[in-house]
Design an enzyme around this catalytic site. Structure first.
Site, PDB file in Angstrom:
ATOM      1  N   HIS A 197      -9.772  -4.567  11.369  1.00  0.00           N
ATOM      2  CA  HIS A 197     -10.474  -4.400  10.098  1.00  0.00           C
ATOM      3  C   HIS A 197     -11.765  -3.594  10.225  1.00  0.00           C
ATOM      4  CE1 HIS A 197      -7.735  -7.568   8.784  1.00  0.00           C
ATOM      5  NE2 HIS A 197      -8.146  -7.422   7.549  1.00  0.00           N
ATOM      6  N   GLU A 205       0.805  -1.221   0.000  1.00  0.00           N
ATOM      7  CA  GLU A 205       0.000   0.000   0.000  1.00  0.00           C
ATOM      8  C   GLU A 205       0.836   1.267   0.000  1.00  0.00           C
ATOM      9  OE1 GLU A 205      -0.578  -2.586   2.014  1.00  0.00           O
ATOM     10  OE2 GLU A 205      -2.575  -3.286   1.485  1.00  0.00           O
TER      11      GLU A 205
END
Ligand code: TPP
Ligand code: MG
Lengths: 461, 356
Positions: free
Chosen positions: A264, A195
């Protein structure tokens, strides 16, 4: 013309220092680069180099002197025969010796910032009118987002999509389904799980004028990339004095899904909402998702586009228009009402809307505002509503401290304090990491009952 | 653990035996098929431990289907030889283990209680994290198991940090950190490699190369697909290992552990393995053919390899093996029953463990 040699500042915090030693004496020739003297600061001993050429005409601060203030004249250099005055020449601006000193005046820095000009007001345009007779069709948020990307990619060759599993896998959440087929691997690009790297590559490509859409599989993973988003994407326009725009969209699901645990399940609205140089959009409905994503892709600025996995499959009416673009920065009044203002955005809207329905049954007429954009925030719409209702409840899934609701509450008390009939109430996710257990997860998230309770509290009913 | 070349045809690589100070080869791309010699007990234990993981995972898959497990659930089926072979080289409760979200097998191999693991999967109070962590986030200080991490690659520096603590304290424990082929591309992995070698940290990087990161095959994500070479520019020794053969895994683990324990610094083991199931329960796995999976199951299955040897050597009868299977199933059923019947955490747990 004789030149003053000043006591230099050799660190950002230095205010004074000791002149330990002169290495030149009066009458010596001085060439640029010669060491004139040594000074001692609180951190180190440093040498002062000459920038100008000539003869050392006089020394005004003897060696061994302590507490010599920064910018004090310590010596003068000039042509032979020039008078030694013992004072700095009147009218000449001080020049630190250690810097290349232009003869012209420089602006002392502190004065320029003595009054802060007011921040410019941002006023968003209204939504475009939907022509009478426009058909609507039922679409999921997923389809709306996909159409927005496809339409913009057809329209502008510079737009491309990259991220993990966006191409061959057709998207981890199937937002990019079919895009590889239509646009090919040059414009729909699978990345490794890196990322920070690919966010930075997107920023570089945007500096070069391309218009990347960077998909994060979820925004939880954008924390790996947040340095590039904030330090590179958001700040470079400013740091470059307006030269280097960064037309990029960072998008993906944000917030809690279902039972995916603490790492998450996080809402980043308030995080990105704090950063000047970003725009932050968080739509609830499919129509807004489509119109705002198209606007985000066209926007010349970095836009954080926060979606929600739970909403992807929800159906909404979307106008059938060739080019449906909505203004970023404009809230939408979802339902007009007179008793209380409920402000929310993204997934929070689903709690707000259900609460408003149930409140109607209790005889409480709530106005529901969908903020849609977190930054720039359309406070005007909120404030106008509160002027009417005198009460406000904010709803979001993020954590309470420093939340979007906190900012709204601040703005309301600053703008319409006199109109308030009750303190602003804030419904947020609980102040805990997201638990996995089903019962605890339910408790950690906001719910319709909490919104109703808050409304009853602020309306005293 | 003695090391000898396998009697099978696959004897290509030449890594030094344990006890020497030389690491295995890094530049040779051949896979290290050299295997540890397993006696009857070793084979039985490996068989049992791998079978336990497999049956446990099958049951977890079932409970997921029944809605008892929520969120993500990443099964380890197919990769059992990796954790079992490596764990055999470790000192349980002293050497640290850290891994990703695909962690159930690692926990069982570390000796954690199947009941506690399963109850965490169902989010119950008897789970290792009292229901608050879930499938991806479990820990056991007792067994020195440090998670269970949901962010791809994040466990790698953490594993090195545990090794740092070992070195700092002057003990000879080693830290094993597992991560996937996909994770091996994350930037923080290379930051960690550099520091681990610079500071000679006793850490073993186990790259579980199961060929896919979600739907992306190694060749579509990686410019260098020989993961044993990923430490080359830092001078970290690395080996490619047949991760489907528990003996090969164990031999390599012995070399790596010896290397790290005796102060030589980090070591990389690329375990060539395979996951039979989708990435998580919601992955239809269309990116590979059914044949590819079937071929692996038929030809390379780690449990079947041990079963065959046990039978061929006459160490076990079919009856003996059935008996083990029965025992393992009983343990798993007990875990599942416990995990289904146990209570959810008390609501007050919402507010505990945030700070202490
Ligand atoms: C930083 C980050 N990016 C993306 C994800 C989503 N994700 C979870 S697992 C995974 C694939 C990882 O593959 P690999 O490292 O090979 O491990 P495997 O699942 O094969 O065991 C991805 C992309 C994540 N959890 N964290
Ligand atoms: Mg993998």
């Amino acid at each position: 013309m004789a030149i003053d040699i000043l006591m230099p500042a050799l660190s950002p915090t230095m205010e004074e220092g000791k002149l330990t030693k002169w290495l030149k004496k009066v009458g010596d020739d001085v060439k640029s680069g010669d060491v004139l003297a040594e000074i001692e600061t609180d951190k180190a001993t440093m040498e002062i180099e000459a920038v100008d050429e000539g003869k050392l005409l006089e020394i005004l601060v003897a060696e061994g002197t302590e507490g010599v203030k920064v910018n004090a004249v310590i010596a003068r250099v000039g042509e032979e025969g020039e008078a030694a005055t013992g004072k700095p020449e009147a009218g000449e601006a001080p020049q630190p010796a250690a810097e290349a000193a232009p003869a012209e005046k420089t602006q002392p820095m502190a004065q320029a910032s003595s009054t802060v000009p007011a921040a410019p007001a941002v006023k968003a345009e209204a939504d475009p009118d939907i022509p009478a007779g426009t058909e609507f069709e039922s679409k999921t948020v997923r389809e709306a987002l996909r159409e927005a990307m496809a339409e913009e990619m057809r329209r502008d060759e510079d737009v491309f999509l990259m991220g993990e599993e966006v191409a061959e896998y057709q998207g981890a959440y199937k937002i990019s389904q079919g895009l590889l087929d239509e646009f090919g691997a040059r414009r729909v690009i699978d990345t490794p799980i890196t990322e920070h790297g690919f966010a930075g590559i997107g920023v570089g490509a945007a500096f070069a004028g391309l218009k990347p859409i960077v998909e994060f599989m979820t925004f939880n993973f954008a924390m790996q990339a947040i340095d590039q988003i904030i330090n590179s994407a958001a700040k470079t326009l400013y740091m470059s004095g307006g030269q280097m725009g960064c037309p990029i969209v960072f998008r993906g699901p944000n917030g809690a899904a279902a039972r995916v645990g603490a790492q998450h399940s996080q809402d980043y609205a308030a995080w990105y909402g704090m950063i000047p140089g970003l725009k932050v959009v968080m739509p609830y409905s499919a129509a807004d998702a489509k119109g705002l994503l198209k606007a985000a892709i066209r926007d010349p600025n970095p836009v954080i586009f926060l979606e929600n996995e739970v909403l992807y499959g929800h159906h909404f009416e979307v106008p059938k228009l060739d080019d449906y673009v909505l203004p970023i920065g404009k809230a939408r009044i979802h339902k007009a009402g007179k008793d209380v203002t409920i402000v929310s955005f993204g997934m929070g809207m689903s709690y707000a809307i259900k609460a408003a329905d149930e409140l109607a049954g209790l005889g409480i007429d709530a106005e529901v505002i969908d903020l849609r954009t977190i930054r720039p925030m359309d406070i005007e719409t909120v404030v106008n509503s509160v002027k009417k209702t005198g009460r406000c409840v904010t709803v979001e899934e993020g954590w309470p401290q420093g939340s979007v609701g906190s900012e709204i509450a601040y703005q309301i008390q600053a703008n319409v304090f006199d109109y308030l009939d009750a303190p602003v109430a804030r419904i947020t996710g609980k102040d805990v990491p997201m638990p996995y257990a089903a019962n605890l997860e339910k408790l950690a998230l906001p719910n319709v009952g909490e919104v109703i309770e808050a409304v009853r509290a602020v309306t005293y009913r | 653990m003695a090391v000898r070349p396998a009697t099978e045809k696959r004897t290509r690589a030449s890594a030094p035996t344990s006890g020497t100070k030389k690491p295995g080869k890094t530049s040779n791309p051949t896979v290290n098929y050299q295997v540890a010699e397993f006696d009857k007990d070793d084979e039985f234990k490996a068989y049992h431990d791998m079978l336990l993981i497999r049956r446990f995972e099958e049951k977890a898959g079932q409970l997921y289907g029944m809605g008892l497990i929520g969120g993500f659930c990443h099964l380890y089926i197919g990769q059992e030889a990796v954790v079992v072979g490596i764990q055999k080289a470790l000192r349980e409760g002293e050497d640290q283990v850290t891994t990703s979200y695909r962690d159930h097998g690692h926990m069982l191999a570390c000796g954690m209680d199947p009941k506690g693991v399963m109850a965490e999967l169902t989010g119950r109070q008897g789970g290792y994290s009292r229901g608050k962590g879930g499938s991806m986030h479990m820990f056991s200080r007792e067994k020195q198991f440090f998670g269970g991490h949901g962010i791809v690659g994040a466990q790698v520096p953490i594993g090195a940090g545990l090794a740092f603590a070992n070195k700092y304290r002057g003990n000879d424990n080693v830290s094993v950190v597992y991560f996937g082929d996909g994770a091996a591309n994350q930037g923080q992995v290379y930051e960690t490699f550099n520091m681990a070698q610079l500071w000679k940290l006793p850490v073993i990087f186990v790259i579980e190369n199961n060929r896919y990161a979600m739907g992306t095959s190694v060749s579509r994500s990686s410019a260098q697909t020989d993961f044993a070479k990923r430490g080359e520019s830092f001078n970290i020794p690395g080996e490619q290992v047949d991760g489907m053969d528990v003996r090969a895994v164990n031999a390599a683990a012995d070399r790596a552990v010896e290397w790290a324990r005796t102060g030589n610094g980090p070591y990389i083991l690329e375990m060539q393995t395979y996951r039979y199931r989708g990435h998580s329960m919601s992955d239809p796995a269309k990116y590979r053919s059914k044949d590819e999976v079937q071929k692996m199951r038929d030809e390379r299955d780690p449990i079947e390899q041990v079963r065959k040897r046990l039978v061929e050597k006459g160490w076990a009868s079919e009856e003996d093996l059935k008996e083990i299977d029965k025992k393992v199933r009983a343990v798993v059923t007990e875990a599942a029953d416990f995990a289904s019947a146990d209570a959810e955490p008390d609501p007050s747990e919402l507010w505990t463990d945030i700070l202490r």
